[in-house]
Structures are given as C-alpha cells and as structure tokens.
Design an enzyme around this catalytic site. Structure first.
Site, short mmCIF file in Angstrom:
data_model
loop_
_atom_site.label_atom_id
_atom_site.label_comp_id
_atom_site.label_asym_id
_atom_site.label_seq_id
_atom_site.Cartn_x
_atom_site.Cartn_y
_atom_site.Cartn_z
CB ALA A 110 -0.87 -0.01 1.25
N PRO A 134 52.65 37.02 16.08
CG PRO A 134 51.48 37.34 18.06
CD PRO A 134 51.32 37.41 16.57
CG ASP A 138 62.02 36.57 10.02
OD1 ASP A 138 62.86 36.53 9.14
OD2 ASP A 138 61.40 37.59 10.37
CE LYS A 162 68.57 26.12 11.79
NZ LYS A 162 68.41 24.98 10.90
N GLY A 202 57.97 37.35 11.30
CA GLY A 202 57.26 37.48 12.56
C GLY A 202 56.48 38.79 12.60
CG ASP A 254 52.83 44.50 9.63
OD1 ASP A 254 51.74 44.18 9.12
OD2 ASP A 254 53.62 45.33 9.14
CB THR A 287 52.98 44.54 14.86
OG1 THR A 287 54.37 44.77 15.12
CG2 THR A 287 52.15 45.52 15.68
CB ALA A 288 55.82 42.10 18.75
CG MET A 334 64.51 44.04 17.87
SD MET A 334 65.20 44.37 16.24
CE MET A 334 64.14 45.72 15.69
N GLY A 345 55.53 36.65 23.79
CA GLY A 345 54.12 37.04 23.82
C GLY A 345 53.24 36.15 22.96
N1 SAH Z 1 58.07 42.49 12.44
C1 SAH Z 1 57.99 42.11 13.84
C2 SAH Z 1 59.11 42.70 14.67
C3 SAH Z 1 60.46 42.24 14.31
S1 SAH Z 1 61.70 42.90 15.34
C4 SAH Z 1 56.64 42.51 14.38
O1 SAH Z 1 55.89 43.23 13.72
O2 SAH Z 1 56.31 42.08 15.50
C5 SAH Z 1 61.88 41.66 16.56
C6 SAH Z 1 61.36 42.12 17.89
O3 SAH Z 1 59.94 42.01 17.92
C7 SAH Z 1 61.81 41.28 19.05
O4 SAH Z 1 63.12 41.66 19.49
C8 SAH Z 1 60.78 41.60 20.09
O5 SAH Z 1 61.01 42.86 20.67
C9 SAH Z 1 59.52 41.71 19.23
N2 SAH Z 1 58.75 40.47 19.19
C10 SAH Z 1 58.40 39.76 18.12
N3 SAH Z 1 57.66 38.70 18.46
C11 SAH Z 1 57.51 38.75 19.79
C12 SAH Z 1 56.83 37.94 20.74
N4 SAH Z 1 56.15 36.85 20.40
N5 SAH Z 1 56.89 38.30 22.05
C13 SAH Z 1 57.58 39.38 22.42
N6 SAH Z 1 58.23 40.18 21.56
C14 SAH Z 1 58.19 39.88 20.26
#
Ligand code: SAH
Length: 477
Positions: A46, A228, A251, A273, A304, A306, A334-335, A386, A415
């Site tokens: 059905a 970072p 880097d 390195k 690393g 920006d 950026t850091a 730095m 960081g």
């Molecule tokens: N272009 C990167 C900076 C390069 S100069 C940016 O925009 O973040 C490298 C410096 O960035 C380091 O000596 C430190 O002062 C900072 N830095 C980068 N990564 C970091 C992190 N994870 N924690 C703390 N400082 C950081």
C-alpha cells in the site's frame, strides 16, 4: 576493521530504480532519486501519503502487491525500505542474485551500496560515509560542513563548468591552469557570488581570462606577516598564501605552530637561523627570493609580526620592484599589539595614555637623533622592540629627560606563546628586574602608565611577575 567502501557518483538520469516500500522512509529515499533524474518504480502493498502524492503527480510508477522478482526487471539499482525485515532480506537476496546494486535502509550488512550523507551546492556535492558503522557521525560532520561551505559554491561550480572549455583553451597546461584557479579563487570572484552579484562575477571571470597569463617562468613573492606566534592570530589570507606556497623563507620569529599550517610539500628555508651568532644576510635573502621566483615558484617570505614593522619589509619590496618581480603584502599582527593584548595592557586608555609609539632600541648609532624629550613625556605609551639589551641606556635617557622614575613597565617575553612571561615593575628598577628574571629574546617592552594594568587585567598564561610596583599596589589595595 572492515574493507573500505569505494565512493562513486552515479548518473541515474533516465535509468530505472526500484524502491520496495512506500512509507515515510521510502519517500525520503525516493526524492533524491527523482532529483537525479531516475525513473523510479515503487513496489509495495500500500502507498503512504507522500508516495501517493508522487504517484498522483505522475512522477513514479507503482507496482502493487507482494514483492516479486519480476519487479527487478530493467532496474539498475534497488532500494529496500519496507518495515518488514523478511521482505528486505528477500529483496536483497534477489537483487544480489542478479548482480544488482542493492541498499537496505539502515542495514549495512545487507547493503551492497550505501547512500552517503551529502552536502549539495548546485552541481558540487560532498558525500560523507562512515562505512555504515556510524551514520550519526557522518550526519554530524555534514552539519558542520553545511555551515562552513557557503551557498556561493553552487553558482561558482555552475559558472566554472560553463567556462571549462574556455579555461582549458587558454591554459592547456595543468600547472598553468592550477595557478589560474588559485589566483581566481583568491580574488574577488567568490565574494561577488556571495553577494549575489552574478553579472559582476561573470565579468570578473572574463577579465581574468582576458588578462595576460602569469608570465611563464615567473613566480611571485608574498611578504607575509606571521603574527607573534599563536597560529590563531594568523590572518585568513596569510593562511591561504601559505597553502599555495612552493617555497617558504622564514624568520626565526615565525613559530613552528604557524609553519605547521603551511603546505606540507613546500620547501622551507630558515633564513633566521643564527649559526654562530650569524643569521642569513639580507643580501642572501634577496638572492634567494630572486632565485626561487625566477624559477617560477610561489615564494612566501614569512616574517614574525607584521612585515612592515621593524621587519625590513620595505627594503625587500624595493629589491623585488627593482628586479621586476610581482609581489603582494599580507599584514600580520605586530608584537606590540599582540603582546599588549595577551598581557592585558590596553595601549591607550582614556585616563592614562592618549598615544602609542612603536620604536626600536636596537640601532645605537641613531640614538642621538631620537627626540628623548618627546619620548619622556607622560600620558603616552612606548612599545619598544628589540630593547632587552638596551634597558640600561633606555632608563638613563628617559630619566634624564624627565620621565617619572615610578613609571610602570611591562616586559613581555614570548608574547602569545604557551611559554609567555610578563615581568612588571617601575622604570627606575627596569634593567635589574629584567636581569633578576633572566628575560630572553623575543621580548617587548611596554612603558607607560598603562603597563601597570597587566597586574589587574592579565588573562593569558601565568600572572605577571611583579616587582616593587606590584607589591606597592597590593599593599595599597
Ligand atoms: N616584524 C615584527 C618585529 C620584528 S623585530 C613585528 O611586527 O612584530 C623583533 C622584535 O619584535 C623582538 O626583538 C621583540 O622585541 C619583538 N617580538 C616579536 N615577536 C615577539 C613575541 N612573540 N613576544 C615578544 N616580543 C616579540
């Protein structure tokens, strides 16, 4: 583990399919068969309401009565969907006898094929199977993918299949075609379709086809900010570019967690390195970019943070431009922004800081030209890159130019990474505090009234290692 199933997509248009059973379950199975153009014959004692409706609409043929082997005549595919196990078994046996593909609803053992959970975007389909063992898991995954794969894939698939001939004629070689698709899909086309702008999308496709092909043998370089360290802080575009890379020049600051997300078979070159304290020279990096791009590879220069903040990104672009290489830039977090966020330090604050400066303390030669007077004014935040090895000089200059000795600082080491540490204190004890806590690179210095907020607003990792300042504050509280 059982043998894996072999996935297939069937062209059922105009082919006969037998469905035994006419209840609700059968109705659910019949609709997609009809959508695929099958000629469906339903055999049952059905008819349920839904199937009766299909019959009334002339969409199916009905075989009334007990299952008979003659129902299988002319069928390519058989589905047993009755609520009677004996009948289902009988259908499965008869179909198998005739080497017909048969599926018994909800019975993996009796089924020669399974109907997968699927996601449909026009002609584009994704079928998911758990091998019949965990259909709920397949369904769960389907729901997740449904939300992730937006509707624009349907029109996109239609559009690309309509243009297939033109695309093939334009790019006969598979490698070129792949590059064309990568570029097309990374461009505005999918977004236009998402916004329902089909005409603009068609135009975009035409323009992409009209454009000169990517010069043969010429790769391109993407300057990409890796952020970072926490891969969650990568942008979607950075991720896409990393997935397309043939070569990645990175880097020491580009974290492993980020590199893990890149295409597996991309060649990785660590240009940061520091063998015996020396990293690859900037000239060598330029030469590597040139060599790989000229060989037609897609190069990612991963930095690393920006690429344009203390990353020599500007120099690299000037070099690429001077050599006529195509490039793009993908910004990163950026850091200063990441460290501030992950330490709970708002870089500006209505009460404490009206401006922020990003600065580096690395190049001693340029210290004479720095306007220390301006840097020493309060009500502003300094984010120093730095700077770890220069904390002594920084303190001396800032104090000499009138910054308050009790100005709070925070040093953020690693960081956003699992091993992040935050060291807080007062400007006048800054180098000693860093030494006592053995701060290592990479670390960012944040100096200004807002730095004290780390003690209150921290949320990530261990709480800040506070010096005099934190002790003062907790005594005051
Ligand atoms: N272009 C990167 C900076 C390069 S100069 C940016 O925009 O973040 C490298 C410096 O960035 C380091 O000596 C430190 O002062 C900072 N830095 C980068 N990564 C970091 C992190 N994870 N924690 C703390 N400082 C950081």
């Amino acid at each position: 583990m059982s043998t894996p199933l072999f996935p297939l997509f069937l062209d059922l248009s105009g082919r006969q399919v037998l469905v035994v059973g006419a209840g609700m379950v059968a109705a659910r199975k019949i609709q997609p068969l009809l959508d695929a153009g099958a000629r469906v014959r339903v055999g049952a004692l059905a008819l349920g309401a839904d199937v009766a409706q299909l019959l009334a609409a002339g969409r199916i043929e009905f075989l009334a009565g007990e299952f008979s082997e003659s129902w299988l005549d002319g069928a390519w595919l058989v589905l047993a969907a009755t609520d009677d196990d004996d009948v289902n078994r009988q259908v499965a046996a008869a179909a198998t006898q005739r080497h017909l593909w048969v599926n018994v609803v909800d019975d993996a053992r009796l089924s020669a094929f399974h109907v997968p959970a699927r996601i449909e975007r026009g002609p584009l389909q994704i079928a998911i199977s758990s091998g019949g063992g965990a259909p709920m898991l397949a369904r769960h995954l389907r729901e997740r993918l449904e939300t992730e794969i937006d509707e624009s894939f349907g029109p996109l698939a239609v559009m690309l299949s309509a243009a297939r001939g033109r695309i093939r004629a334009r790019y006969p070689r598979p490698a070129e075609r792949r590059a064309f698709f990568d570029e097309l899909l990374a461009g505005p086309l999918p977004g236009l379709l998402r916004q329902g702008q089909h005409e603009a999308a068609a135009q975009e496709l035409q323009e992409a086809l009209d454009k000169l092909p990517v010069r043969k043998g010429m790769g391109r370089v993407a300057l990409v900010g890796a952020g970072p360290g926490d891969p969650g802080l990568l942008t979607l575009r950075a991720l896409r570019v990393l997935n397309q890379a043939d070569v990645i020049l990175h880097d020491h600051l580009a974290s492993d967690a980020v590199l893990d997300l890149a295409r597996r078979d991309a060649q990785r070159i660590d240009v940061g390195k520091r063998a015996r304290g020396r990293s690859t020279s900037q000239d060598d990096i330029h030469a590597l970019m040139l060599e790989h791009a000229r060989a037609g590879r897609r190069v990612v220069r991963l930095k690393g943070g920006d690429p344009f903040i203390f990353g020599r990104g500007g120099e690299e672009l000037q070099f690429l431009r001077a050599h006529g290489l195509a490039y793009e830039v993908v910004p990163g977090i950026t850091a200063a922004l990441a460290c501030a966020a992950y330490a709970g330090i708002p870089l500006t604050h209505r009460e404490h800081a009206q401006s922020v400066r990003l600065m580096t303390a690395q190049r001693k030669e340029s210290w004479q030209s720095i306007d220390w007077q301006a840097l020493s004014r309060d009500g502003q935040t300094l984010a120093v890159y730095m700077g770890v090895s220069e904390l002594d000089t920084l303190r001396a200059q800032l104090l000499a130019h009138g910054r308050d000795p009790s100005t709070p600082f925070a040093l953020i080491e690693n960081g956003s990474r699992p091993e992040q540490r935050v060291i807080t204190g007062r400007l006048d004890e800054m180098p000693e505090r860093a030494l006592a806590e053995a701060v290592v690179s990479p670390a960012l210095l944040i100096l200004g009234e807002v730095a004290a907020l780390a003690n209150e607003l921290h949320w990530f990792g261990e709480k800040p290692l506070g010096g005099e300042l934190a002790r003062d504050l907790s005594r005051a509280a």
